[in-house]
Enzyme design. Structure first.
Site, PDB file in Angstrom:
ATOM      1  N   HIS A 356     -45.988 -65.019  38.990  1.00 24.58           N
ATOM      2  CA  HIS A 356     -45.980 -63.554  39.101  1.00 24.58           C
ATOM      3  C   HIS A 356     -47.240 -62.987  39.738  1.00 24.58           C
ATOM      4  O   HIS A 356     -47.428 -61.765  39.717  1.00 24.58           O
ATOM      5  CB  HIS A 356     -45.835 -62.904  37.733  1.00 24.58           C
ATOM      6  CG  HIS A 356     -44.541 -63.173  37.061  1.00 24.58           C
ATOM      7  ND1 HIS A 356     -43.446 -62.346  37.176  1.00 24.58           N
ATOM      8  CD2 HIS A 356     -44.147 -64.194  36.272  1.00 24.58           C
ATOM      9  CE1 HIS A 356     -42.444 -62.837  36.471  1.00 24.58           C
ATOM     10  NE2 HIS A 356     -42.836 -63.965  35.919  1.00 24.58           N
ATOM     11  N   LYS A 544     -48.945 -47.160  36.409  1.00 28.46           N
ATOM     12  CA  LYS A 544     -48.934 -48.624  36.303  1.00 28.46           C
ATOM     13  C   LYS A 544     -50.253 -49.027  35.666  1.00 28.46           C
ATOM     14  O   LYS A 544     -51.104 -48.172  35.426  1.00 28.46           O
ATOM     15  CB  LYS A 544     -48.778 -49.283  37.674  1.00 28.46           C
ATOM     16  CG  LYS A 544     -49.693 -48.721  38.760  1.00 28.46           C
ATOM     17  CD  LYS A 544     -49.412 -49.323  40.123  1.00 28.46           C
ATOM     18  CE  LYS A 544     -48.238 -48.709  40.847  1.00 28.46           C
ATOM     19  NZ  LYS A 544     -47.079 -49.550  40.947  1.00 28.46           N
ATOM     20  N   THR A 652     -42.370 -53.362  40.041  1.00 26.26           N
ATOM     21  CA  THR A 652     -41.011 -53.044  39.588  1.00 26.26           C
ATOM     22  C   THR A 652     -40.867 -51.545  39.335  1.00 26.26           C
ATOM     23  O   THR A 652     -39.767 -51.019  39.360  1.00 26.26           O
ATOM     24  CB  THR A 652     -40.640 -53.818  38.306  1.00 26.26           C
ATOM     25  OG1 THR A 652     -41.755 -53.801  37.415  1.00 26.26           O
ATOM     26  CG2 THR A 652     -40.283 -55.256  38.625  1.00 26.26           C
TER      27      THR A 652
HETATM   28  C1  26W Z   1     -54.078 -64.732  31.901  1.00 27.17           C
HETATM   29  C2  26W Z   1     -54.115 -63.277  32.123  1.00 27.17           C
HETATM   30  C3  26W Z   1     -52.896 -62.781  32.801  1.00 27.17           C
HETATM   31  C4  26W Z   1     -52.072 -61.903  32.132  1.00 27.17           C
HETATM   32  C5  26W Z   1     -50.939 -61.438  32.731  1.00 27.17           C
HETATM   33  C6  26W Z   1     -52.568 -63.202  34.064  1.00 27.17           C
HETATM   34  C7  26W Z   1     -51.430 -62.737  34.663  1.00 27.17           C
HETATM   35  C8  26W Z   1     -50.612 -61.871  33.997  1.00 27.17           C
HETATM   36  C9  26W Z   1     -49.339 -61.387  34.612  1.00 27.17           C
HETATM   37  C10 26W Z   1     -48.690 -62.471  35.436  1.00 27.17           C
HETATM   38  C11 26W Z   1     -49.575 -60.163  35.386  1.00 27.17           C
HETATM   39  C12 26W Z   1     -48.322 -59.450  35.726  1.00 27.17           C
HETATM   40  O1  26W Z   1     -47.780 -58.716  34.920  1.00 27.17           O
HETATM   41  N1  26W Z   1     -47.844 -59.621  36.961  1.00 27.17           N
HETATM   42  C13 26W Z   1     -46.847 -58.740  37.467  1.00 27.17           C
HETATM   43  O2  26W Z   1     -45.567 -59.297  37.318  1.00 27.17           O
HETATM   44  C14 26W Z   1     -44.560 -58.381  37.726  1.00 27.17           C
HETATM   45  C15 26W Z   1     -43.218 -58.998  37.412  1.00 27.17           C
HETATM   46  O3  26W Z   1     -42.959 -60.048  38.269  1.00 27.17           O
HETATM   47  C16 26W Z   1     -44.722 -58.044  39.197  1.00 27.17           C
HETATM   48  O4  26W Z   1     -43.770 -57.067  39.527  1.00 27.17           O
HETATM   49  C17 26W Z   1     -46.115 -57.511  39.470  1.00 27.17           C
HETATM   50  O5  26W Z   1     -46.290 -57.349  40.851  1.00 27.17           O
HETATM   51  C18 26W Z   1     -47.151 -58.468  38.922  1.00 27.17           C
HETATM   52  O6  26W Z   1     -48.448 -57.903  39.040  1.00 27.17           O
END
Ligand code: 26W
Length: 805
Positions: A356, A544, A652
């Site tokens: 993601h 967001k 999203t």
């Molecule tokens: C380890 C810390 C951490 C926490 C959360 C790293 C990464 C995340 C998530 C992957 C961040 C996240 O929410 N990503 C989002 O995912 C959505 C669903 O696919 C996308 O629409 C967003 O673009 C993306 O930022």
């Protein structure tokens, strides 16, 4: 028949009030009414829930376990009422009892077990899986404190605990009989069984009991009820002194403290890896519990674990549950004595991974010593996976050490969770076309070259049931009147609205609904912010998570620019604008918090400046969450999707706004690209560097922001206002300095292009009919972005599930 059911339902509410609270309906508080009504609805759900499980068992249907550290569900009461077939009976009964459903809905604590996009996507997926009738279980953690509640004090964000379980949650059911033990620490000891075969056992560990709480996920109008299972941790002695090995714990209270800590809080980090031991504990806790339980349940009706992937899929929502790979291997090898190669084949066939984010600071890399201490046996398993994988790589690419450097799971004293997930899965997917291309050609290039067959794209989606049917009832009814209600379960049908886009009456009706929704939001803002806003102004919305790459700062700079222009030239042509923000910043992310303070400073200054004659207003909505999102999204004219190109995997909210007839103002990033492809360039406004340009700049060390500053008076003026006391003597040196030394997110670089795009928006809005047409076309062309479509693609290409029938 209808009447009998209504009477039964009303009695059920009254009975609940008595048995739960010892009150009559006349004396009940709104909170008690909410709880009693929810329990009455839960009873209707439970019959369908039991039945779904029965059918699933009879059909011996394959199930997907959607493993996610986050589920951002939003409120359930209203959504459950909509999705249940008894919709009319329930709403009429509530009315006949003289109760107000809206007031009751507002009593519900929102289970905010997620940060942002990733968690909300998981919630939309569960809704779609149930509605399409596929067997699925969401598996996560029952955090005692969900996402913090945000308060704005003196313009600053303050975090308050979100004690969502304080008064109980009416939709959950504790399932003691499905509890399992999860082990931490200790050491692993090798032993030989009676046949002389070498095996491993974990000793000296600290165990906790994982106890599941099940929450129903009601499919729309199809009698299917799936499950969201969230795990809680309990100390062993509390659970059952005799049934479990007590390990060598020091004392009982220490045990209890450990158990209580595991599920205490959701880490509020989004796209930022911090590397805390407790976070790894949480990850292993819910992964181990889920995998253990899944295997035990499988073995109730099957005897051959070789065929596990015929009946089970584990989908890993980002790398947070990557340990599933190692845990499944551990169980197969240590507990069921499988040969390594057989276990590995089963594991790869069963696991799948979704990426993601490409943000480097989001990639999880655990310190080896920390990892080993907490999960000694799992670490050994990972060492073995890594050893064998690196051997494969070096056989395939004997002269290219860079391949090992990029793809090894253990490297530089770190455990790289993305690499573990990729190596252990048969499927790796990105969440929008552009994002998947970046994964294949940049971030995961070597993996793609080595195993191209694993990679695919699954563009994200949202559920129209929550974000139109529930969130925007006026528009939902209008759409149904025009084209029938098949869009509720088949969003592609929205395309039929194209026929109305040029019709003047349809345009007027559409914009009238938008206006009513703007009034609803304006009332909310008046009540919560005490700001009067002009409902005839353009509602320009940016909601967001607060992150530099999402570029709320670019938006604020443009607002400051408008303010400066209007003060300089009060008679300039200007269409009234209301800029609306909503965003939570991770508690430790100082720059993000500064940006919130800046938005609030700019808002205060602009909203109180009489020279602007109310033409410009800025609002920061406190505590942005799913419930308020439903209200905001339906009222938006302009959807700000202005991330630095290449950084937003999908986005999203862009889809939610499109569905509700807002026009996207965005960069060519994430799913914006596909939105624009669907709706046409003329019905959206784009600007800024392309993702390739951004990636190229980054490759060569960025650009020189100072050059832009030196040559642009407007930018100079804005940046100087950050540090010259213009905002109530509050200075934003941190923002100023970092922008001028290295503008990592290309804010100054994209500024002029953004200003032009905003001018374009104003021009378009002034042509009322043209705008209405574009708005209708956005709704009409949103069909692709239903999570129903996304889920069908996962089912066809990755999970291969059969519908329940
Ligand atoms: C380890 C810390 C951490 C926490 C959360 C790293 C990464 C995340 C998530 C992957 C961040 C996240 O929410 N990503 C989002 O995912 C959505 C669903 O696919 C996308 O629409 C967003 O673009 C993306 O930022």
């Amino acid at each position: 028949m209808q009447n009998i059911r209504k009477e039964q339902f009303k009695e059920s509410i009254k009975d609940n009030l008595k048995s739960l609270f010892c009150v009559s309906i006349d004396d009940a508080s709104q909170e008690q009414l909410f709880y009693a009504t929810s329990k009455a609805i839960q009873l209707i759900i439970i019959n369908k829930w039991i039945n779904t499980q029965k059918i699933q068992k009879e059909q011996d249907a394959k199930i997907v376990y959607y493993m996610s550290m986050e589920f951002l569900m939003g409120r359930a009461l209203g959504n459950n009422i909509i999705n249940l077939k008894e919709n009319e009976i329930i709403t009429e009964s509530i009315k006949e009892l003289g109760l107000d459903l809206n007031v009751m809905e507002n009593q519900e604590p929102e289970p905010a077990l997620g940060n942002g996009g990733l968690g909300r996507l998981a919630a939309c997926f569960l809704d779609s899986l149930a509605t399409l009738g596929y067997p699925a279980m969401g598996c996560g953690i029952r955090y005692k404190y969900g996402m913090f509640k945000q308060q704005i004090k003196d313009g600053f964000q303050v975090e308050l605990p979100d004690d969502w379980l304080r008064h109980g949650y009416p939709f959950e059911i504790k399932k003691n009989e499905d509890a399992v033990e999860v082990k931490f620490g200790g050491y692993s000891r090798m032993y030989r069984d009676v046949y002389g075969k070498v095996s491993f056992i974990n000793e000296g560990y600290q165990g906790v009991i994982a106890v599941p709480y099940d929450i129903p996920i009601v499919g729309y109008n199809n009698d299917v009820v799936n499950t969201l299972r969230v795990w809680d941790a309990e100390a062993i002695f509390k659970f059952d002194l005799d049934a479990f090995d007590k390990g060598n714990y020091v004392n009982a209270s220490e045990q209890e403290t450990f158990a209580n800590t595991i599920c205490s809080v959701l880490y509020p980090n989004d796209n930022n890896f911090v590397g805390k031991r407790l976070r790894l504990t949480q990850q292993y806790f819910f992964v181990s519990a889920t995998v253990q339980r899944a295997i035990k349940d499988y073995l109730k009706n099957h005897d051959d674990l070789h065929k596990l992937s015929d009946k089970i899929a584990f989908q890993m929502n980002d790398t947070h549950p990557s340990l599933s790979v190692a845990e499944l291997m551990r169980i197969l090898v240590d507990d069921y004595f499988f040969d390594w190669d057989d276990a590995w084949e089963i594991t790869q066939k069963t696991c799948a991974y979704t990426n993601h984010t490409i943000m480097s600071e989001a990639l999880e890399k655990w310190d080896v010593d920390l990892f080993k201490g907490l999960l000694p046996r799992v670490y050994e398993i990972i060492e073995e996976i890594n050893k064998r994988f690196c051997l494969d790589v070096s056989t395939k690419y004997p002269d290219d050490y860079s391949k090992i450097k990029n793809m090894a799971i253990l490297y530089d004293n770190k455990v790289r969770m993305a690499n573990l997930a990729i190596v252990g899965s048969h499927s790796v997917n990105g969440v929008a076309e552009l994002h998947t291309e970046i994964l294949k050609n940049q971030l995961l290039k070597d993996f793609y070259i080595m195993t191209p067959e694993k990679f695919s794209n699954k563009t994200n989606g949202i559920t129209q049931r929550r974000f139109l049917l529930h969130g925007n009832p006026l528009l939902a009814t209008w759409v149904t009147n025009k084209i029938g209600n098949s869009w509720i379960t088949g969003l592609q049908k929205m395309n039929k609205l194209v026929d109305y886009a040029d019709e003047i009456t349809a345009q007027n009706e559409f914009m009238d609904i938008k206006h009513k929704n703007k009034i609803r939001l304006a009332e909310y803002i008046k009540e919560h912010n005490n700001i009067d806003i002009d409902t005839n102004s353009i509602f320009d919305v940016h909601v967001k998570r607060l992150h530099e790459y999402k570029r709320q700062l670019l938006n604020v700079f443009h607002i400051m620019y408008l303010q400066n222009k209007l003060i300089e030239n009060p008679n300039m042509e200007f269409y009234p604008r209301t800029f609306i923000f909503g965003a939570k910043a991770s508690a430790g992310y100082m720059k993000a918090k500064s940006i919130i303070k800046l938005i609030n400073c700019v808002a205060d200054r602009i909203n109180s400046d009489t020279r602007l004659h109310g033409k410009l207003k800025v609002v920061f909505i406190e505590n942005y969450n799913v419930s308020i999102a439903e209200i905001i999204v339906s009222a938006a004219d302009v959807s700000e999707q202005i991330s630095t190109a290449s950084k937003e995997a999908s986005g999203t909210s862009n889809m939610k706004f499109m569905l509700n007839g807002a026009i996207t103002l965005g960069t060519m990033d994430g799913a914006n690209v596909e939105i624009i492809e669907e709706v046409g360039k003329e019905n959206a406004v784009t600007f800024g560097l392309s993702s390739q340009e951004v990636l190229d700049y980054e490759k060569y060390g960025g650009y020189f922001p100072k050059d832009i500053y030196d040559n642009d008076i407007d930018i100079q003026c804005i940046l100087n206002q950050l540090i010259n006391g213009y905002y109530y003597m509050y200075n934003f040196n941190d923002i100023y300095n970092s922008l001028l030394s290295r503008d990592d997110y290309f804010i100054l670089k994209d500024f002029r292009s953004y200003v032009e795009a905003q001018e374009q928006i104003e021009k378009l809005y002034k042509n009322k009919s043209q705008w209405a047409k574009s708005a209708i076309l956005n709704t009409a062309k949103s069909g692709k972005f239903s999570s129903d479509r996304t889920i069908q693609e996962y089912v066809d290409d990755i999970w291969h599930l059969e519908k329940l029938n």
